[in-house]
Design a protein around this motif. Structure first.
Motif, PDB file in Angstrom:
ATOM      1  N   PRO A  35      -8.145  -4.304   1.969  1.00  0.00           N
ATOM      2  CA  PRO A  35      -7.775  -2.979   2.190  1.00  0.00           C
ATOM      3  C   PRO A  35      -6.742  -2.721   3.303  1.00  0.00           C
ATOM      4  CG  PRO A  35      -9.941  -3.713   3.386  1.00  0.00           C
ATOM      5  CD  PRO A  35      -9.321  -4.735   2.255  1.00  0.00           C
ATOM      6  N   SER A  61      -5.172   1.114  -5.026  1.00  0.00           N
ATOM      7  CA  SER A  61      -6.726   1.031  -4.794  1.00  0.00           C
ATOM      8  C   SER A  61      -7.160  -0.278  -4.324  1.00  0.00           C
ATOM      9  CB  SER A  61      -7.592   1.848  -5.368  1.00  0.00           C
ATOM     10  OG  SER A  61      -8.856   1.820  -4.772  1.00  0.00           O
ATOM     11  N   ARG A  85       0.717  -1.119  -0.058  1.00  0.00           N
ATOM     12  CA  ARG A  85      -0.196  -0.183   0.004  1.00  0.00           C
ATOM     13  C   ARG A  85       0.875   1.413   0.258  1.00  0.00           C
ATOM     14  NH1 ARG A  85      -5.122  -0.001   1.745  1.00  0.00           N
ATOM     15  NH2 ARG A  85      -5.036   2.024   0.590  1.00  0.00           N
ATOM     16  N   SER A 141      -4.094  -4.382  -4.228  1.00  0.00           N
ATOM     17  CA  SER A 141      -4.327  -3.363  -5.128  1.00  0.00           C
ATOM     18  C   SER A 141      -5.347  -3.977  -6.221  1.00  0.00           C
ATOM     19  CB  SER A 141      -3.092  -3.165  -6.256  1.00  0.00           C
ATOM     20  OG  SER A 141      -3.239  -2.445  -7.178  1.00  0.00           O
ATOM     21  N   ALA A 143     -11.939  -1.573  -7.514  1.00  0.00           N
ATOM     22  CA  ALA A 143     -12.032  -0.614  -8.645  1.00  0.00           C
ATOM     23  C   ALA A 143     -13.117  -1.200  -9.446  1.00  0.00           C
ATOM     24  CB  ALA A 143     -10.877  -0.846  -9.466  1.00  0.00           C
TER      25      ALA A 143
END
Length: 607
Positions: free
Chosen positions: A592, A35, A3, A599, A38
């Motif tokens: 997360p 992130s 991250r 990712s 997505a």
């Protein structure tokens, strides 16, 4: 894992062994900001590392398909996540072919060398203890990853291996920023790496410590290896100079003079490498509440253990039970499924696996009678007998009554391995789990070639005596049982969800709980994936392993009132998934927070 990004520092690699890490200025090419979620169109990818996900998306944008993208991501992870996966290991790839509406699986699990007689894993009449076996040549199985990648591309890809390896070559040559997760994984292995000249030269600085957070890590040895493979194909790995280097490393471990560690050499041969084969197998297929689930068959235990768990659960309606009541039944169903997994599953070339019986709904009905809907079990469950549901004679399971030295994934919480999920604009999907087994494999870098070897043979079970039967006992040429569980979920023939996770035997429960969260509790996929986890794998008492976040939930308190106990084991798994939405978009999801966060990307984001 990836991250946070840091600016590079200028350092020099002072190691003299070929393939050492070099850290000159200027720093690496900046990676995109990661992130974990997505949504969009045109294809998607989710991995633990932003560079691997970006490589997959670049391949998709250039016209490649989901298989190309998965192999590109895996090869980059061999650079940026070397303690979890790479060409020194193996894996299981599940592929959905949209045009044919068909699912295939590619088993490129490591195999035991032909000279690895069971007696070699015993000393003085007892199994070699796990710790010294992990860091040894004896734990190394014949690597399958590279041939698996090549086979997947030849059968179902649209780009040659030489093209797909280019992103990984660039990352290995240009380097990447050391982040806290990479630093911690190195720190966990410092004592082992110091004992091997090649490992110390690559992963440790001149002071014998991990390269610090913020420094730039390069791997010219692995870049060279990938270039050799790009030029000569997998043959150079399985029959050429790399094969010779692998065999020399296994049979003559590169132990530094004066090391206190006793490192047992292995028996891997050039013939073992030259004879390795990828097996293309049909998936294990089951159903659950109108969904069709496709998973891996043996020697992976994931597909069958999940199918049996859900066959047991299907009799209970989540709408008519509290979440705690349903989770109680999930934990107890998992306990029963693991009892059968441990008793019956092994390499199907060596063991007659009762797949039809374990998948039978009638067997699940019979087996469900052992599930107490009110209270947690206080003892380990005995295995059932699925053999009558095979159409064959009844028989007892082959699991011995005497104690076992359980496989590594049973005795320690293996947090390594990694999972890649990709899709493309044509609707093809890949769920791919790959590994080198424990964190850092067997601890040995192949000198000059920049990759760690696996310790996969610790996934065999060793009975207390050499002649005791067990379906997962070692044998020459045998593949150890795995828990890797790539899964594809369809509804009315259309893909709904693809997912998988690392985590040793907790892979099965992590994937299972994510499916329960999404399919039964109706959580959006990103919430289902992020929710606190608990794992019951037929413990000898009422205790399940749990994340600390789970222990603070109302469900945990309610389960304790039903007799459950929990032990805090920290994070469980590191899942990636792709959800196929009703409007034609896809949502790619990664962790997360766990393992530093993952990712997820799509080719064309929806704003």
């Amino acid at each position: 894992m990836r991250r946070l990004l840091f600016s590079a520092s200028a350092s020099l690699c002072l190691g003299l062994v070929p393939g050492c890490a070099t850290l000159p200025a200027p720093g690496p090419t900046p990676a995109p900001l990661p992130s974990p979620t997505a949504t969009g169109r045109g294809g998607a990818a989710a991995t633990v590392d932003v560079r691997a996900t970006a490589a997959a998306i670049d391949i998709l944008r250039a016209g490649g398909n989901a298989v190309d993208a998965a192999v590109a991501a895996a090869s980059v992870l061999g650079v940026t996540d070397p303690y979890s996966c790479g060409i020194g290991g193996g894996g299981f790839m599940l592929v959905y072919l949209a045009r044919e509406g068909r699912v295939v699986t590619l088993d490129h699990r490591e195999t035991a060398p032909q000279a690895l007689e069971r007696s070699r894993l015993y000393e003085n009449g007892a199994p070699i203890p796990l710790e010294p076996l992990v860091t040894s040549g004896l734990s190394v199985g014949v690597p399958g990853s590279l041939l698996g990648w090549d086979e997947a591309l030849r059968r179902h890809g649209s780009r040659p291996l030489a093209t797909v390896l280019q992103p990984a070559i660039r990352v290995a040559e240009q380097g990447f920023d050391v982040d806290p997760t990479f630093f911690e994984q190195t720190r966990h292995n410092v004592e082992r790496f110091r004992d091997f000249s090649s490992s110390a030269a690559l992963f440790l600085g001149p002071d014998g410590q991990p390269w610090p957070v913020g420094s730039t890590f390069k791997n010219p040895g692995l870049a060279r290896t990938y270039r050799l493979v790009a030029q000569g194909g997998p043959r150079v790995f399985y029959r050429g100079e790399i094969a010779r280097a692998i065999v020399d490393t296994v049979t003559h471990p590169p132990v530094v003079p004066g090391a206190a560690r006793t490192v047992r050499p292995g028996v891997l041969s050039l013939e073992d490498l030259a004879g390795y084969e990828v097996h293309v197998r049909p998936p294990v297929t089951s159903s659950y509440r109108g969904y069709t689930l496709h998973g891996m068959g043996a020697p992976s235990s994931g597909g069958l253990a999940l199918a049996l768990t859900f066959n047991l659960l299907e009799a209970f309606s989540p709408a008519s039970l509290s979440r705690a009541d349903f989770l109680h039944r999930y934990l107890e169903a998992s306990r029963l499924a693991f009892a059968d997994r441990n008793a019956f599953l092994g390499d199907p070339a060596f063991v007659s696996v009762p797949e039809a019986g374990l998948l039978s709904r009638d067997y699940a009905t019979q087996r469900r009678s052992a599930l107490d809907g009110a209270r947690a079990s206080t003892l380990a469950a005995a295995p059932g007998n699925p053999l009558p549901f095979q159409g064959g004679a009844t028989a007892a399971p082959t699991s011995p009554a005497e104690p076992l030295r359980r496989a590594a994934e049973e005795t320690v919480l293996n947090k390594e391995t990694t999972h890649i999920t990709t899709s493309d604009a044509a609707g093809n999907i890949v769920a791919y789990t790959c590994t080198i087994e424990g964190e850092g494999g067997n601890g040995m870098v192949v000198p000059g070639y920049g990759f760690l070897l696996n310790n996969e043979l610790t996934d065999f079970d060793l009975p207390a005596t050499m002649d005791a039967p067990h379906p997962n006992a070692p044998a020459p040429g045998k593949r150890p049982r795995s828990s890797m569980s790539p899964v594809l979920v369809l509804e009315d023939g259309a893909p709904v969800l693809a997912l998988g996770s690392p985590g040793g035997s907790t892979i099965i429960t992590t994937v299972g709980q994510t499916l329960v969260n999404h399919l039964d509790f109706g959580m959006p996929i990103h919430e289902a994936l992020a929710a606190p986890r608990v794992s019951q794998r037929n413990s000898a008492n009422h205790v399940s392993q749990a994340e600390p976040e789970f222990l603070s939930t109302p469900e945990a308190a309610a389960l304790i009132a039903r007799g459950h106990g929990f032990t805090d084991v920290g994070p469980l798994g590191a899942t990636t998934a792709i959800r196929f939405n009703a409007d034609g978009t896809v949502t790619a999801v990664a962790e997360p927070r766990r393992r530093g966060g993952g990712s997820a990307m799509v080719v064309t984001p929806v704003k």
